[in-house]
Design a protein around this motif. Structure first.
Motif, short mmCIF file in Angstrom:
data_model
loop_
_atom_site.label_atom_id
_atom_site.label_comp_id
_atom_site.label_asym_id
_atom_site.label_seq_id
_atom_site.Cartn_x
_atom_site.Cartn_y
_atom_site.Cartn_z
N ARG A 5 0.84 -1.21 0.00
CA ARG A 5 0.00 0.00 0.00
C ARG A 5 0.87 1.25 0.00
N LEU A 9 0.77 4.24 -2.78
CA LEU A 9 0.55 5.64 -2.44
C LEU A 9 1.58 6.53 -3.11
N GLN A 83 -4.07 5.64 3.24
CA GLN A 83 -3.48 4.30 3.16
C GLN A 83 -2.15 4.30 3.92
N PHE A 142 -6.57 3.42 6.76
CA PHE A 142 -6.65 2.49 5.63
C PHE A 142 -8.12 2.27 5.28
N HIS A 188 -8.28 5.48 -8.03
CA HIS A 188 -8.25 5.29 -6.58
C HIS A 188 -9.61 4.79 -6.08
N ASP A 190 -10.39 5.26 -2.55
CA ASP A 190 -10.65 5.89 -1.25
C ASP A 190 -11.80 6.90 -1.34
#
Length: 218
Positions: A5, A9, A83, A142, A188, A190
């Motif tokens: 992760r 990022l 993350q 996360f 992404h 998120d």
């Protein structure tokens, strides 16, 4: 920390940031009027737009100087999840090689860092137009760990979002406060399935009502 992760990022942010930086010089002359001496808004090192935020400057490689909303209308907030940890977010946003950064980072205990002035265009959304029109709020944690989204984090982020909605006069709804995953062209995911949008937007509205009552009482 999950090393995979962490790499995603950094690698993903760098690719996005380099793409956006490559187009930064294409602004039309009509958007650059503020560069004429006397037109730019006053600035002071360390100033924050959200009064309870701590100033922690991002690398100048991860954002573009502007004069919003005079040159670009601000009508969106983009919600991100790091993350990773709060220190990780600060570290990568201060790294000029990273190529990306958000305006704000919210810690699990509710502490808020402002890393880029809202006047300026942060490379956070993965889409140039959305970068120019939005404020990015990053959150520690996360996407697959719902316990990372603490009550303190929700409350601090909601207070920040309400402040932004008020100052730029746009509603606190899913059209104007959006997940990073919904930005056109991004890959992404998120803030992910565990971000409680109903709770969050309700808290933003509550903060807006409180602010209205304070203004009326004052």
């Amino acid at each position: 920390m999950d090393i995979t992760r962490r790499r995603l990022l950094i690698a993903g942010g760098t690719a996005v940031g380099l793409s956006i930086a490559a187009t930064a010089g294409r602004d039309s002359a009509s958007r650059l009027w503020w560069r004429v001496p006397g037109n730019e808004k006053p600035r002071k090192e360390g100033d924050v737009d959200h009064t309870s935020a701590e100033w922690v400057a991002a690398s100048t490689a991860n954002w573009r100087r502007a004069d919003r909303p005079a040159d670009y209308r601000v009508d969106r907030i983009v919600i991100h999840v790091v993350q990773g940890s709060y220190p990780t977010a600060l570290k990568v946003f201060q790294d000029p090689a990273h190529g990306a950064a958000a305006h704000y980072v919210v810690r699990k205990d509710g502490h808020v860092a402002q890393m880029i002035r809202e006047l300026d265009v942060a490379f956070h959304a993965g889409n140039q137009e959305w970068n120019e029109r939005s404020v990015g709020i990053e959150h520690e944690g996360f996407v697959d760990r719902p316990a990372d989204f603490t009550p303190q984090m929700y409350r601090a982020s909601a207070r920040l979002a309400a402040d932004i909605c008020h100052r730029y006069d746009f509603p606190a709804d899913r059209e104007h406060i959006v997940p990073h995953a919904k930005v056109p062209g991004t890959d992404h995911t998120d803030p992910g399935p565990h971000w409680d949008w109903g709770r969050y937007l309700g808290m933003v509205e509550e903060e807006l009502r409180r602010a209205r009552r304070r203004r009326t009482a004052g």
